[in-house]
Structure formats: structure tokens, C-alpha cells
Design a protein around this motif. Structure first.
Motif, mmCIF file in Angstrom:
data_model
loop_
_atom_site.group_PDB
_atom_site.id
_atom_site.type_symbol
_atom_site.label_atom_id
_atom_site.label_comp_id
_atom_site.label_asym_id
_atom_site.label_seq_id
_atom_site.Cartn_x
_atom_site.Cartn_y
_atom_site.Cartn_z
ATOM 1 N N ALA B 251 0.825 -1.198 0.000
ATOM 2 C CA ALA B 251 0.000 0.000 0.000
ATOM 3 C C ALA B 251 0.867 1.259 0.000
ATOM 4 C CB ALA B 251 -0.936 -0.006 1.203
ATOM 5 N N LEU B 252 1.842 1.299 0.931
ATOM 6 C CA LEU B 252 2.664 2.503 1.011
ATOM 7 C C LEU B 252 3.605 2.642 -0.178
ATOM 8 C CD1 LEU B 252 3.548 3.380 4.686
ATOM 9 C CD2 LEU B 252 1.559 3.917 3.322
ATOM 10 N N PHE B 253 3.999 1.514 -0.770
ATOM 11 C CA PHE B 253 4.830 1.554 -1.971
ATOM 12 C C PHE B 253 4.061 2.243 -3.112
ATOM 13 C CE2 PHE B 253 6.166 -0.596 -5.976
ATOM 14 C CZ PHE B 253 7.464 -0.141 -6.030
ATOM 15 N N HIS B 256 3.892 5.886 -2.393
ATOM 16 C CA HIS B 256 5.205 6.481 -2.648
ATOM 17 C C HIS B 256 5.386 6.773 -4.147
ATOM 18 C CE1 HIS B 256 9.240 7.433 -1.383
ATOM 19 N NE2 HIS B 256 9.789 6.556 -2.198
ATOM 20 N N ILE B 257 5.004 5.814 -4.974
ATOM 21 C CA ILE B 257 5.143 5.985 -6.422
ATOM 22 C C ILE B 257 4.190 7.073 -6.921
ATOM 23 C CG2 ILE B 257 4.650 4.869 -8.631
ATOM 24 C CD1 ILE B 257 6.072 2.499 -7.719
ATOM 25 N N TYR B 258 2.971 7.059 -6.416
ATOM 26 C CA TYR B 258 1.995 8.061 -6.864
ATOM 27 C C TYR B 258 2.481 9.468 -6.524
ATOM 28 C CZ TYR B 258 -2.268 10.786 -7.270
ATOM 29 O OH TYR B 258 -3.180 11.750 -7.601
ATOM 30 N N MET B 259 2.985 9.618 -5.298
ATOM 31 C CA MET B 259 3.442 10.931 -4.853
ATOM 32 C C MET B 259 4.600 11.424 -5.704
ATOM 33 S SD MET B 259 1.682 12.088 -2.495
ATOM 34 C CE MET B 259 0.165 11.376 -1.953
ATOM 35 N N SER B 260 5.558 10.571 -5.940
ATOM 36 C CA SER B 260 6.783 11.013 -6.610
ATOM 37 C C SER B 260 6.573 11.199 -8.111
ATOM 38 C CB SER B 260 7.912 10.026 -6.342
ATOM 39 O OG SER B 260 7.555 8.758 -6.845
#
Lengths: 202, 298
Positions: B251-253, B256-260
């Protein structure tokens, strides 16, 4: 087929003498690699008088097989007669079946360069696998297919005390019930003596 | 004289052979495990594992895999990405060492997570050699993760402890619910990044150890055995932990990808070049920006 006509193993603890003949026969018949024990004889309460007994353990071909439930690649299939088998071409050797199994039945041969575990191997109740029946590939991967030839699984066939029973679960329970009911009957507790041993019958 | 050594060597070899045959799973513990399976006083891990693996893990992974991107898709469509000026000064935030360590870890994640998902949805891929290959890649790429996780922990840990800004950040969900360019309370790392850091490092250590246990399977650790935990129960606990934690890490991965890549336009460049846009720091890491201003570093 009804639920009651599933094939089952049962080991009569009053008869098992812990000779390990079944596991040796199994390993020889299926030419198992070392480190793979499809069948194993265990002794419970070892050394405790009156409570010690031996049992022969392998895949119990469970009705609600937990291995089949947890397998991430669904490599297990349960035959109409209740034998739980798996497809080694699909198995990925993740060992989830071993975690789910109450009996420690799934085995993993050492495979590959770093001694990592290969795909799972377990008792097939001598019914081979999904390959063509009695083909060379089936024999190589799963061992003998004795069921297709109408033979009893090799472990039960050679059990010298007939402790290890296999067959239709109704049949097995009938045999066991008869054994329990007749326990003690026809057993001579007195010495025969010369007159009985050599005397005429009445 | 010579025969004595041969005799000793033979004894040593036989003891080795017996040592090898003494399995931690199918050895003498087997009896206790069969007799005690799901009995009162046992850990009931066999039952729990069977229940979780057969009923819960797959739908949960699927839910995260579909639900998180779906939520982001809606976020992107409704609120849209944050776009910061690329014309102002740039602030050097990640050293070369930071970036190399992050890159190694990123490569390992891009190998570990998809292969792990292939294993979890193995039946969808039909099992066999493809899934088996993925299990091997999953295991081997762990080595990359191991060599990156230790320096990563030590190079960033000093900024990762909880701060009052983190609570404020959580209250406004990092300012992602609107497009206002109001300064968001956060230091060098915001609360989301901190959570991801702790999950990836401490959680990562747990993932590595449980994964290694399952990979090597038949071994004996005295320290575990001294607590009365059998090897098979250790493996069951490992599988449960690995999968449960895996859901969180997945989930956090994805976050992380969406944010960056999507949510903050061009944010990924800071991990390649080391420079962040001044406006991005000013808004998203306002406390850090103030601190830099006070130190006259910008």
C-alpha cells in the motif's frame, strides 16, 4: 460417490510394531530420493510403560485438505475416491502446504545449486499423478501407480502385522470395529499341555 | 598413527551425516507437532495460517492493488497534481550517497513487489516455471534490499523521529485534499515519508528475516527453540507476518510511487539529480525551509 466412500489410511496402534517396513517399502517402490520420507513411523509416549505405541504417518488424504485450501497456485486436486494429489508441474515449492498440514506430510527434496527446496512431494496413496496413467513421466515424478492396476498401496500391502489399513473408509472402520469387538476372543490364556496339543479332538 | 586419524575422520563424517539427517521439521519434533496440533496450549498457528491464507490474504492484496490506485485516480481527476515552479532556485537535498542507496533499494523493490504479487496470485498465472522463476527472483533480489537497507536506515534515521509537525500534517492529510499552495507543516521529511521510512526499514528487517526463514526452511535456531517454539510454528508465524506486513508495504509503496511520479509534478527528479524545486520545499516542507532560511543556506 458419496462422502463415506473415500479412500483412507488407518493405522491400528494395537498392532503396529514400529518396524518401519512401510516407510522402507514406500521409499523403495517409488525410488524416492534421500531426505524425502513420504511415510514415517513415529513412536508416541516413548518409554512410558503401557502408553507407548507406534503409528505409521503419511499424507492422511484429508476430507477438508488444508493443503489444498492454502496452495497459492492451486496445484492440488482431490480425486473422486478422496485421494489428495498434486501437480508437480504447477507446484512452486513455496511450502505453504507444509505449514497448513497437521501431519508434516509434504516433503521437499534438496534441489538446485544452493540446496534450496524443490517442488513438493508427498504420499499419493500409490495413485500416481496427473500425467498419463502408468506413463514413464508419471513414474518418474510421482512413483508407482498401483491403484490403477487394482493393487493395494505398497505400505499397507506389505505391513506384516496388518496394522496399516487402507481402503474405502467404511470398510476400514468395519475391519477395525471387528478387531476391537473380537479383542481377547479365541486367545488361549492357559498352556496347551500335551493332551490338548497332541490329543484327539474330543 | 595414520589409522588413528582415519578413524577420527570417519567418526567426524558419520556425525556430520547424522547431523544432516536430523531435521528440525520432520525429526523428533514431528511427533509433538502432530499430537499438539491445534490443541489447548498450542499456538494454533496452523489453523490461523490456513484460515488467513485460504480466505483473507488474497482478497486483501487484491483490494490494496486495485483500491489504492483507484483512490489515486480519483484524486488525480478531482484535485489534480501539485505543480511547482521550476524556474526558481533549486535546493540540494539528497547527496550522491543518498541517491545511490535509494536507487539500489528502488531496484530491489521493483523486483520484489511484482514477483511477490505473482506468487500471491500464483493460480492466476497458472503456477509452474514462471511463478517458480519469480520466487527465485523474489529471493535473490532480497540481497539488493539488504545492502541498501542498512545505510538507508542510518543516513536518514536522525530526521525520522516524530515531531509536532507530523500531527499537524496528518490532520490536513499533508495538504493533498486541495490545491491551495499553503505551507504544509513538515521538516526535511513529512509524516507520510516518516511512516514509509519506518515501515520499509524496520518492517523490511522483519520481511527479510521471515522470508529467509521460509526460504531455508529446515534449520534450527537455538534461541527460538529455547522459547519452546517449534520450527514449523516459526515458519507459520513467518508466513503470517510476511503476508500481513506485505499488504502494508504494498500500500505505502503504491502511495510512494503516486506521490513522486504523479501527485507532485517532477518530484522524482530530486532523487535523480539531488535538487528539489525551491517552491516545492517552501510549501511541502515549510519548517525545513524556514530552518534553511534562518541558517542563511538559501
Amino acid at each position: 460417490m458419496s462422502e463415506s466412500s473415500r479412500l483412507k489410511f488407518y493405522c491400528d496402534e494395537n498392532r503396529c510394531i514400529g518396524c518401519d517396513g512401510c516407510s522402507v517399502a514406500c521409499a523403495e517402490a517409488h525410488e524416492l530420493p534421500s531426505g524425502v520420507n513420504r511415510r514415517k513411523v513415529v513412536t508416541l509416549n516413548e518409554g512410558i510403560e503401557g502408553l507407548e505405541y507406534s503409528l505409521s504417518i503419511a499424507c492422511m488424504h484429508c476430507t477438508d485438505a488444508p493443503c489444498e485450501e492454502v496452495c497459492p497456485v492451486d496445484c492440488f486436486y482431490i480425486r473422486e475416491d478422496g485421494i489428495v494429489l498434486h501437480d508437480k508441474d504447477i507446484c512452486i515449492g513455496c511450502a505453504y502446504c507444509l505449514y497448513a498440514c497437521p501431519f508434516g506430510a509434504p516433503q521437499f527434496p534438496q534441489d538446485g545449486a544452493f540446496g534450496t527446496k524443490g517442488v513438493m512431494d508427498k504420499c499419493t496413496m500409490c495413485a500416481g499423478g496427473p500425467e498419463e496413467t502408468n506413463s514413464h513421466t508419471e513414474r518418474e515424478l510421482y512413483g508407482q501407480n498401483r491403484i490403477s492396476e487394482g493393487k493395494v498401496p505398497v505400505c499397507a500391502a506389505m505391513c506384516s502385522t496388518k496394522a496399516l489399513l487402507v481402503g474405502d473408509s467404511n470398510e476400514v472402520s468395519n475391519i477395525y470395529r471387528e478387531r476391537v469387538l473380537s479383542a481377547g476372543h479365541g486367545v488361549k490364556t492357559q498352556p496347551y499341555g500335551w493332551n490338548v496339543a497332541y490329543g484327539s479332538k474330543k | 598413527m595414520k589409522s588413528k586419524y582415519i578413524f577420527i575422520a570417519l567418526i567426524a563424517l558419520t556425525s556430520l551425516a547424522f547431523g544432516a539427517s536430523d531435521s528440525a521439521i520432520w525429526g523428533k519434533d514431528l511427533i509433538a507437532n502432530i499430537a499438539g496440533y491445534d490443541k489447548e496450549g498450542s499456538l494454533h498457528l496452523g489453523k490461523y495460517f490456513t484460515l488467513l491464507q485460504s480466505t483473507y490474504f488474497k482478497p486483501l492484496f487484491f483490494g490494496v492493488l486495485v483500491g489504492v490506485p483507484a483512490a489515486f485516480f480519483i484524486h488525480y481527476a478531482v484535485i489534480g497534481p501539485m505543480i511547482f515552479s521550476h524556474d526558481r532556485k533549486k535546493i540540494y537535498v539528497f547527496t550522491l550517497f543518498n541517491r545511490v542507496v535509494h536507487a539500489i533499494s528502488a531496484i530491489s523493490f521493483m523486483l520484489i513487489i511484482p514477483t511477490g504479487l505473482v506468487m500471491m496470485f500464483g493460480s492466476f498465472f497458472g503456477g509452474g516455471s514462471f511463478v517458480r522463476l519469480c520466487t527465485e527472483i523474489h529471493a535473490i533480489s532480497t540481497l539488493l534490499f539488504i545492502i541498501s537497507i542498512v545505510p538507508m536506515f542510518f543516513m536518514w534515521v536522525r530526521w525520522m523521529f516524530i515531531h509536532i509537525d507530523d500531527i499537524k500534517w496528518l490532520m490536513i492529510v499533508g495538504g493533498y485534499l486541495n490545491k491551495d499552495k499553503k505551507p504544509v507543516p513538515a521538516g526535511r521529511f513529512n509524516a507520510g515519508q516518516k511512516t514509509w521510512f519506518w515501515l520499509a526499514t524496520l518492517g523490511g528487517v522483519l520481511m527479510i528475516s521471515t522470508g529467509t526463514a521460509m526460504y531455508f526452511q529446515d534449520f534450527k535456531l537455538e534461541i527460538i527453540a529455547s522459547y519452546g517454539i517449534s520450527q514449523i510454528d516459526l515458519l507459520r508465524a513467518s508466513a503470517i507476518t510476511h503476508n500481513a506486513l506485505g499488504i502494508g508495504i504494498l500500500a505505502l509503496f503504491l502511495v510512494h510511487i503516486y506521490m513522486s511520479v504523479f501527485a507532485i509534478k517532477g518530484a522524482i527528479h530530486s532523487m535523480i539529480t539531488g535538487f528539489k524545486e525551491e517552491e516545492e520545499v517552501e510549501i511541502l516542507h515549510s519548517s525545513f525551509y524556514k530552518e534553511l532560511k534562518e541558517k542563511k543556506e538559501i
